[in-house]
Scaffold this motif. Structure first.
Motif, PDB file in Angstrom:
ATOM      1  N   ARG A  42      65.618  -0.628 -17.241  1.00 56.65           N
ATOM      2  CA  ARG A  42      66.183  -1.077 -18.511  1.00 56.65           C
ATOM      3  C   ARG A  42      65.783  -2.494 -18.890  1.00 56.65           C
ATOM      4  NH1 ARG A  42      72.540  -1.148 -20.243  1.00 56.65           N
ATOM      5  NH2 ARG A  42      72.150  -1.911 -22.336  1.00 56.65           N
ATOM      6  N   TYR A  43      65.847  -3.414 -17.959  1.00 54.33           N
ATOM      7  CA  TYR A  43      65.633  -4.828 -18.245  1.00 54.33           C
ATOM      8  C   TYR A  43      64.232  -5.266 -17.839  1.00 54.33           C
ATOM      9  CZ  TYR A  43      70.679  -4.565 -18.440  1.00 54.33           C
ATOM     10  OH  TYR A  43      71.967  -4.200 -18.735  1.00 54.33           O
ATOM     11  N   TRP A  44      63.545  -5.961 -18.734  1.00 57.07           N
ATOM     12  CA  TRP A  44      62.211  -6.473 -18.442  1.00 57.07           C
ATOM     13  C   TRP A  44      62.309  -7.806 -17.719  1.00 57.07           C
ATOM     14  CZ3 TRP A  44      57.868  -3.802 -18.891  1.00 57.07           C
ATOM     15  CH2 TRP A  44      57.842  -2.708 -19.745  1.00 57.07           C
ATOM     16  N   ARG A  45      61.400  -8.033 -16.776  1.00 53.85           N
ATOM     17  CA  ARG A  45      61.297  -9.302 -16.062  1.00 53.85           C
ATOM     18  C   ARG A  45      59.824  -9.691 -15.977  1.00 53.85           C
ATOM     19  NH1 ARG A  45      65.823  -9.033 -17.117  1.00 53.85           N
ATOM     20  NH2 ARG A  45      67.655  -9.269 -15.801  1.00 53.85           N
ATOM     21  N   VAL A  46      59.587 -10.994 -15.940  1.00 57.01           N
ATOM     22  CA  VAL A  46      58.242 -11.544 -15.807  1.00 57.01           C
ATOM     23  C   VAL A  46      58.284 -12.551 -14.666  1.00 57.01           C
ATOM     24  CG1 VAL A  46      56.455 -12.936 -16.942  1.00 57.01           C
ATOM     25  CG2 VAL A  46      57.749 -11.251 -18.267  1.00 57.01           C
ATOM     26  N   MET A  47      57.364 -12.427 -13.736  1.00 56.97           N
ATOM     27  CA  MET A  47      57.298 -13.390 -12.647  1.00 56.97           C
ATOM     28  C   MET A  47      56.814 -14.732 -13.211  1.00 56.97           C
ATOM     29  SD  MET A  47      58.524 -11.619 -10.292  1.00 56.97           S
ATOM     30  CE  MET A  47      58.394 -12.732  -8.913  1.00 56.97           C
ATOM     31  N   GLU A  48      57.379 -15.797 -12.701  1.00 55.91           N
ATOM     32  CA  GLU A  48      57.054 -17.133 -13.201  1.00 55.91           C
ATOM     33  C   GLU A  48      55.557 -17.418 -13.108  1.00 55.91           C
ATOM     34  OE1 GLU A  48      59.266 -21.382 -13.166  1.00 55.91           O
ATOM     35  OE2 GLU A  48      59.148 -20.337 -11.243  1.00 55.91           O
ATOM     36  N   SER A  49      54.929 -16.993 -12.026  1.00 55.88           N
ATOM     37  CA  SER A  49      53.487 -17.228 -11.860  1.00 55.88           C
ATOM     38  C   SER A  49      52.677 -16.459 -12.907  1.00 55.88           C
ATOM     39  CB  SER A  49      53.024 -16.845 -10.451  1.00 55.88           C
ATOM     40  OG  SER A  49      53.243 -15.466 -10.223  1.00 55.88           O
ATOM     41  N   ASP A  50      53.144 -15.263 -13.288  1.00 55.60           N
ATOM     42  CA  ASP A  50      52.455 -14.497 -14.329  1.00 55.60           C
ATOM     43  C   ASP A  50      52.574 -15.189 -15.685  1.00 55.60           C
ATOM     44  OD1 ASP A  50      51.564 -12.487 -12.592  1.00 55.60           O
ATOM     45  OD2 ASP A  50      53.433 -11.355 -12.825  1.00 55.60           O
ATOM     46  N   LEU A  51      53.733 -15.768 -15.955  1.00 52.90           N
ATOM     47  CA  LEU A  51      53.901 -16.510 -17.209  1.00 52.90           C
ATOM     48  C   LEU A  51      53.003 -17.738 -17.220  1.00 52.90           C
ATOM     49  CD1 LEU A  51      55.229 -16.995 -19.924  1.00 52.90           C
ATOM     50  CD2 LEU A  51      57.092 -18.175 -18.704  1.00 52.90           C
ATOM     51  N   GLU A  52      52.935 -18.452 -16.107  1.00 53.39           N
ATOM     52  CA  GLU A  52      52.070 -19.631 -16.025  1.00 53.39           C
ATOM     53  C   GLU A  52      50.607 -19.246 -16.231  1.00 53.39           C
ATOM     54  OE1 GLU A  52      53.103 -21.368 -12.280  1.00 53.39           O
ATOM     55  OE2 GLU A  52      55.079 -21.990 -13.007  1.00 53.39           O
ATOM     56  N   ALA A  53      50.184 -18.116 -15.666  1.00 56.75           N
ATOM     57  CA  ALA A  53      48.804 -17.643 -15.852  1.00 56.75           C
ATOM     58  C   ALA A  53      48.557 -17.289 -17.319  1.00 56.75           C
ATOM     59  CB  ALA A  53      48.535 -16.442 -14.958  1.00 56.75           C
ATOM     60  N   PHE A  54      49.520 -16.659 -17.957  1.00 58.40           N
ATOM     61  CA  PHE A  54      49.409 -16.305 -19.370  1.00 58.40           C
ATOM     62  C   PHE A  54      49.263 -17.559 -20.225  1.00 58.40           C
ATOM     63  CE2 PHE A  54      51.553 -15.737 -23.472  1.00 58.40           C
ATOM     64  CZ  PHE A  54      50.787 -14.713 -24.011  1.00 58.40           C
ATOM     65  N   ILE A  55      50.098 -18.556 -19.963  1.00 54.92           N
ATOM     66  CA  ILE A  55      50.043 -19.808 -20.725  1.00 54.92           C
ATOM     67  C   ILE A  55      48.702 -20.504 -20.509  1.00 54.92           C
ATOM     68  CG2 ILE A  55      51.041 -22.121 -20.907  1.00 54.92           C
ATOM     69  CD1 ILE A  55      53.790 -20.783 -20.295  1.00 54.92           C
ATOM     70  N   SER A  56      48.224 -20.548 -19.278  1.00 47.12           N
ATOM     71  CA  SER A  56      46.921 -21.173 -18.986  1.00 47.12           C
ATOM     72  C   SER A  56      45.803 -20.457 -19.718  1.00 47.12           C
ATOM     73  CB  SER A  56      46.644 -21.154 -17.484  1.00 47.12           C
ATOM     74  OG  SER A  56      47.559 -21.962 -16.807  1.00 47.12           O
ATOM     75  N   HIS A  57      45.863 -19.127 -19.724  1.00 43.98           N
ATOM     76  CA  HIS A  57      44.839 -18.329 -20.414  1.00 43.98           C
ATOM     77  C   HIS A  57      44.881 -18.594 -21.914  1.00 43.98           C
ATOM     78  CE1 HIS A  57      42.089 -15.112 -21.273  1.00 43.98           C
ATOM     79  NE2 HIS A  57      42.974 -14.561 -22.095  1.00 43.98           N
ATOM     80  N   GLN A  58      46.075 -18.685 -22.480  1.00 44.00           N
ATOM     81  CA  GLN A  58      46.219 -18.955 -23.908  1.00 44.00           C
ATOM     82  C   GLN A  58      45.658 -20.329 -24.271  1.00 44.00           C
ATOM     83  OE1 GLN A  58      46.846 -15.655 -24.726  1.00 44.00           O
ATOM     84  NE2 GLN A  58      47.790 -16.664 -26.437  1.00 44.00           N
ATOM     85  N   ARG A  59      45.930 -21.332 -23.420  1.00 45.87           N
ATOM     86  CA  ARG A  59      45.398 -22.674 -23.658  1.00 45.87           C
ATOM     87  C   ARG A  59      43.895 -22.699 -23.584  1.00 45.87           C
ATOM     88  NH1 ARG A  59      49.745 -25.891 -20.052  1.00 45.87           N
ATOM     89  NH2 ARG A  59      51.439 -25.858 -21.576  1.00 45.87           N
ATOM     90  N   ALA A  60      43.337 -21.977 -22.591  1.00 45.77           N
ATOM     91  CA  ALA A  60      41.882 -21.929 -22.437  1.00 45.77           C
ATOM     92  C   ALA A  60      41.241 -21.251 -23.643  1.00 45.77           C
ATOM     93  CB  ALA A  60      41.514 -21.203 -21.150  1.00 45.77           C
ATOM     94  N   ALA A  61      41.885 -20.227 -24.165  1.00 48.25           N
ATOM     95  CA  ALA A  61      41.343 -19.497 -25.315  1.00 48.25           C
ATOM     96  C   ALA A  61      41.361 -20.367 -26.571  1.00 48.25           C
ATOM     97  CB  ALA A  61      42.138 -18.220 -25.550  1.00 48.25           C
ATOM     98  N   THR A  62      42.345 -21.245 -26.699  1.00 45.44           N
ATOM     99  CA  THR A  62      42.425 -22.089 -27.884  1.00 45.44           C
ATOM    100  C   THR A  62      41.549 -23.334 -27.757  1.00 45.44           C
ATOM    101  OG1 THR A  62      44.386 -23.212 -27.058  1.00 45.44           O
ATOM    102  CG2 THR A  62      44.738 -21.325 -28.525  1.00 45.44           C
ATOM    103  N   ASP A  63      41.154 -23.683 -26.540  1.00 50.43           N
ATOM    104  CA  ASP A  63      40.288 -24.843 -26.330  1.00 50.43           C
ATOM    105  C   ASP A  63      38.831 -24.559 -26.649  1.00 50.43           C
ATOM    106  OD1 ASP A  63      42.429 -26.377 -25.608  1.00 50.43           O
ATOM    107  OD2 ASP A  63      42.087 -26.182 -23.446  1.00 50.43           O
ATOM    108  N   THR A  64      38.456 -23.296 -26.692  1.00 49.24           N
ATOM    109  CA  THR A  64      37.041 -22.963 -26.941  1.00 49.24           C
ATOM    110  C   THR A  64      36.771 -22.765 -28.396  1.00 49.24           C
ATOM    111  OG1 THR A  64      37.481 -20.622 -26.570  1.00 49.24           O
ATOM    112  CG2 THR A  64      36.692 -21.907 -24.700  1.00 49.24           C
TER     113      THR A  64
END
Length: 64
Positions: A42-64
């Protein structure tokens, strides 16, 4: 150190969304852009390390 599983509301806040946009987090999970899992089917969860990886990927995508 134990890794933390975040709720969709916590992920939403860390991404700068309002609490009401937790559905946006679920859409990211369902699309495969953000790793997440269901707790008790029922409830969704995201591991903190997965969120950090997502944020890093998003930053890298916007830097190019």
């Amino acid at each position: 150190m134990t890794e933390v599983a975040l709720t969709t509301a916590e992920v939403s806040r860390r991404l700068g969304y309002t609490d009401q946009t937790y559905q946006a987090v679920i859409r990211l999970i369902r699309s495969g852009r953000l790793a997440g899992f269901r707790l008790s089917g029922r409830y969704w969860r995201v591991m903190e390390s997965d969120l950090e990886a997502f944020i890093s990927h998003q930053r890298a995508a916007t830097d190019t």
